[in-house]
Design a protein around this motif. Structure first.
Motif, PDB file in Angstrom:
ATOM      1  N   GLN A   1      -8.586  -7.592   8.392  1.00 26.21           N
ATOM      2  CA  GLN A   1      -9.580  -8.555   7.930  1.00 26.21           C
ATOM      3  C   GLN A   1     -10.967  -8.076   8.356  1.00 26.21           C
ATOM      4  N   THR A   2     -11.957  -8.280   7.508  1.00 25.02           N
ATOM      5  CA  THR A   2     -13.333  -7.973   7.897  1.00 25.02           C
ATOM      6  C   THR A   2     -13.804  -8.978   8.945  1.00 25.02           C
TER       7      THR A   2
ATOM      8  N   HIS B   1     -12.492 -11.486   5.400  1.00 26.08           N
ATOM      9  CA  HIS B   1     -12.002 -11.070   4.088  1.00 26.08           C
ATOM     10  C   HIS B   1     -10.884 -10.037   4.242  1.00 26.08           C
TER      11      HIS B   1
ATOM     12  N   TRP C   1     -14.114  -1.684  -2.346  1.00 25.02           N
ATOM     13  CA  TRP C   1     -13.766  -3.095  -2.146  1.00 25.02           C
ATOM     14  C   TRP C   1     -13.748  -3.808  -3.489  1.00 25.02           C
TER      15      TRP C   1
ATOM     16  N   ARG D   1     -13.062  -6.758  -4.513  1.00 19.89           N
ATOM     17  CA  ARG D   1     -13.699  -8.077  -4.593  1.00 19.89           C
ATOM     18  C   ARG D   1     -15.199  -7.951  -4.856  1.00 19.89           C
TER      19      ARG D   1
END
Length: 203
Positions: free
Chosen positions: A119-120, A124, A135, A137
């Protein structure tokens, strides 16, 4: 250090000066170079054109997760631009995804492209596909395909590219998850570099 002789770092492709860069640049003048006029960079430029700037004007070049956004045949041009704008005793700090480590991790853990790796900081999820290709997204949200990854690196291939661009001395440091963190110098790092960047050539 006075403003007249203050050291300068060029942050290439950093997107936003509000994004924190390495703390060892806290006493440097931080200039942002970016292709996107919307982020109001100090230097509006495509990184492939850095060699058109005045030479030897920066003490350091910082490039975090940007080099993989260029096709492989353009990487040498970008790195050559880094060397062009650096002073004789300057250095480059580069962070890129570690595709060698990623491939080993996928095989060893029987993971697929859409499996989440981590996860960031903002929470995210990042999948293997995101690390390979960019990425997804953000690419979908922005509609800008420059956010896609066009090449990738292992430690060996990054070192080769840096050496070919004239950086004869490369130091690899521990990076973040699935990341290569490299410091590159034209000549052997000085005691100032080692103290600033936190490494010792004698160890």
């Amino acid at each position: 250090m006075t403003e007249l002789n203050k050291r300068r770092v060029l942050n290439v492709g950093g997107n936003n000066k509000a994004i924190k860069i390495s703390a060892h640049y806290d006493e440097f003048d931080h200039l942002l170079a970016d292709i996107d006029a919307g982020v109001k960079p100090d230097v509006l430029i495509d990184a492939r054109e850095l060699a058109t700037l005045e030479p030897q004007q920066f003490d350091a070049v910082y490039c975090s997760h940007n080099l993989e956004h260029f096709f492989a045949h353009d990487v040498g041009k970008v790195l050559g631009g880094f060397r062009h704008v650096l002073k004789a005793d300057g250095f480059v700090e580069i962070r890129v995804p570690n595709l060698g480590a990623l491939m080993r991790h996928l095989v060893e853990n029987n993971l697929d492209l859409d499996d989440v790796l981590y996860q960031t900081g903002a929470g995210h999820p990042i999948t293997a596909r995101d690390v390979f290709y960019g990425w997804g997204r953000e690419i979908e949200r922005s509609g800008v395909d420059f956010y896609a990854h066009k090449t990738g690196f292992s430690q060996k291939t990054l070192q080769k590219a840096l050496n070919q661009a004239g950086f004869s001395f490369v130091v690899f440091r521990p990076g973040r998850v699935l990341e290569i963190y490299a410091l590159a110098f034209v000549d052997e790092p000085t005691s100032f570099h080692q103290e600033l960047l936190g490494f010792n050539l004698d160890n």
